[in-house]
Design an enzyme around this catalytic site. Structure first.
Site, PDB file in Angstrom:
ATOM      1  N   HIS A 230     -48.326 -16.627 -34.242  1.00  0.00           N
ATOM      2  CA  HIS A 230     -48.323 -15.437 -33.256  1.00  0.00           C
ATOM      3  C   HIS A 230     -48.718 -15.663 -31.956  1.00  0.00           C
ATOM      4  O   HIS A 230     -47.856 -15.263 -30.772  1.00  0.00           O
ATOM      5  CB  HIS A 230     -49.314 -14.396 -33.801  1.00  0.00           C
ATOM      6  CG  HIS A 230     -48.830 -14.294 -35.415  1.00  0.00           C
ATOM      7  ND1 HIS A 230     -48.062 -13.423 -35.848  1.00  0.00           N
ATOM      8  CD2 HIS A 230     -49.821 -14.621 -36.478  1.00  0.00           C
ATOM      9  CE1 HIS A 230     -47.962 -13.201 -37.254  1.00  0.00           C
ATOM     10  NE2 HIS A 230     -49.293 -14.145 -37.582  1.00  0.00           N
ATOM     11  N   ASP A 231     -49.786 -16.427 -31.609  1.00  0.00           N
ATOM     12  CA  ASP A 231     -50.269 -16.314 -30.521  1.00  0.00           C
ATOM     13  C   ASP A 231     -49.656 -17.179 -29.377  1.00  0.00           C
ATOM     14  O   ASP A 231     -49.639 -16.862 -28.035  1.00  0.00           O
ATOM     15  CB  ASP A 231     -51.783 -17.077 -30.731  1.00  0.00           C
ATOM     16  CG  ASP A 231     -52.776 -16.107 -31.403  1.00  0.00           C
ATOM     17  OD1 ASP A 231     -52.446 -14.885 -31.685  1.00  0.00           O
ATOM     18  OD2 ASP A 231     -53.787 -16.571 -31.921  1.00  0.00           O
TER      19      ASP A 231
END
Length: 322
Positions: free
Chosen positions: A249-250
């Site tokens: 995600h990040d």
């Protein structure tokens, strides 16, 4: 000129990939990292952050921040009672060599206030890939930061649903009051990368092999961390299309700074976070009614381009050696 940024994170596996990518990409200049309780308790978050930076040989200052949510003594329910979470998914200590560097003396909230009040930093993007406790505390201490932070890019929320509850994504669920404060503070440029976008660009075992083949410390470390994610939290829904895979995600937040076109679909509208209902606590709420009278306060990404994401990771992780 490279895009300058500060990362606020709760370093587990995907935050670590984001950190190493932010260090390695030639179009980015990572100035500092602040840490906050989230994926693992704060002391482990800080150690993991230092480990990720040491792997790529980056002397970036790390400032330790909030050890618990803004108003709550802990998560809405205890960490070890989260249903469906593999206890090994976010290991307390990342599989990286122990940190050699040390945490900076200034704590995170004081650092954020002083940093963004400095005119020399009026072009620096704040990227938050964690619960928003540090950012909310900084805005509470210094409300003028709403006008001093030129851009906030954050990973959080899920438009179509959550990953901790049916409604809520982990980062916003951990500290919903902090998230609501940040989103309603009036920061002039806010971009949110929710699960909808990050889950649309999963990484595969073949992608890990390609990272390994780059041979740099960052790429090899990232491949190991992504394989861990695939092993302990595979994306079953997308496995039919991609084979074994998992979202990272990040790092998509960092990719969007370099290549805005990595986001292929988005909506700009009024956004807030639910803070009271037990069933929807931490849910990201978008008001897409054409007749709403509330002003838009964020752009929310809905889909991303996997090829462009992979190209970013290759560029970011393939060129730095120690």
């Amino acid at each position: 000129m490279p895009t300058r940024l500060v990362l606020d994170c709760d370093t587990g596996t995907d935050d670590a990939v984001a950190i190493m990518a932010a260090v390695g990409h030639p179009d980015l200049d990572l100035l500092a990292v602040t840490t906050v309780n989230g994926n693992v308790p704060l002391p482990r978050v800080t150690e993991n952050t230092l480990r990720a930076l040491d792997v790529v040989g980056a002397p970036v200052p790390v400032h330790a921040g909030a050890p618990r949510p803004l108003l709550r003594p802990d998560f809405p329910i205890p960490r070890d009672e989260l249903n469906g979470r593999d206890p090994d998914f976010q290991p307390a200590s990342l599989d990286l060599p122990p940190a050699r560097s040390r945490v900076a003396s200034h704590e995170a909230v004081r650092f954020l206030v002083d940093f963004f009040r400095d005119d020399a930093h009026d072009d620096v993007t704040l990227v938050a890939t964690a619960p928003l406790t540090n950012v909310a505390l900084a805005l509470s201490v210094a409300p003028d930061l709403r006008d001093r932070i030129p851009r906030l890019v954050l990973m959080g929320g899920g438009v179509a649903g959550g990953n901790v509850t049916a409604a809520a994504e982990f980062n916003l669920w951990v500290d919903p009051e902090a998230a609501r404060i940040v989103l309603e503070a009036g920061i002039r440029d806010v971009t949110i990368l929710p699960l909808d976008a990050t889950q649309s660009v999963p990484l595969t075992l073949a992608d890990c092999d390609a990272l390994d083949a780059l041979g740099t410390p960052g790429a090899v470390a990232a491949a190991r961390l992504v394989r861990h994610r695939i092993e302990h939290d595979p994306d079953e829904e997308r496995a039919a299309a991609f084979g074994p895979c998992a979202p990272v995600h990040d790092a998509l937040c960092v990719a969007a700074l370099v290549d805005p076109g990595v986001v292929t679909e988005s909506v700009t509208c009024p956004v807030t976070v639910e803070t009271s209902s037990d069933r929807t606590l931490g849910a990201l709420l978008l008001d897409r009614r054409s007749w709403t009278t509330d002003p838009p306060n964020a752009t929310v990404a809905l889909r991303a381009d996997r090829d462009r994401y992979l190209a970013f990771l290759t560029d970011a992780l393939g060129g730095r050696a120690v």
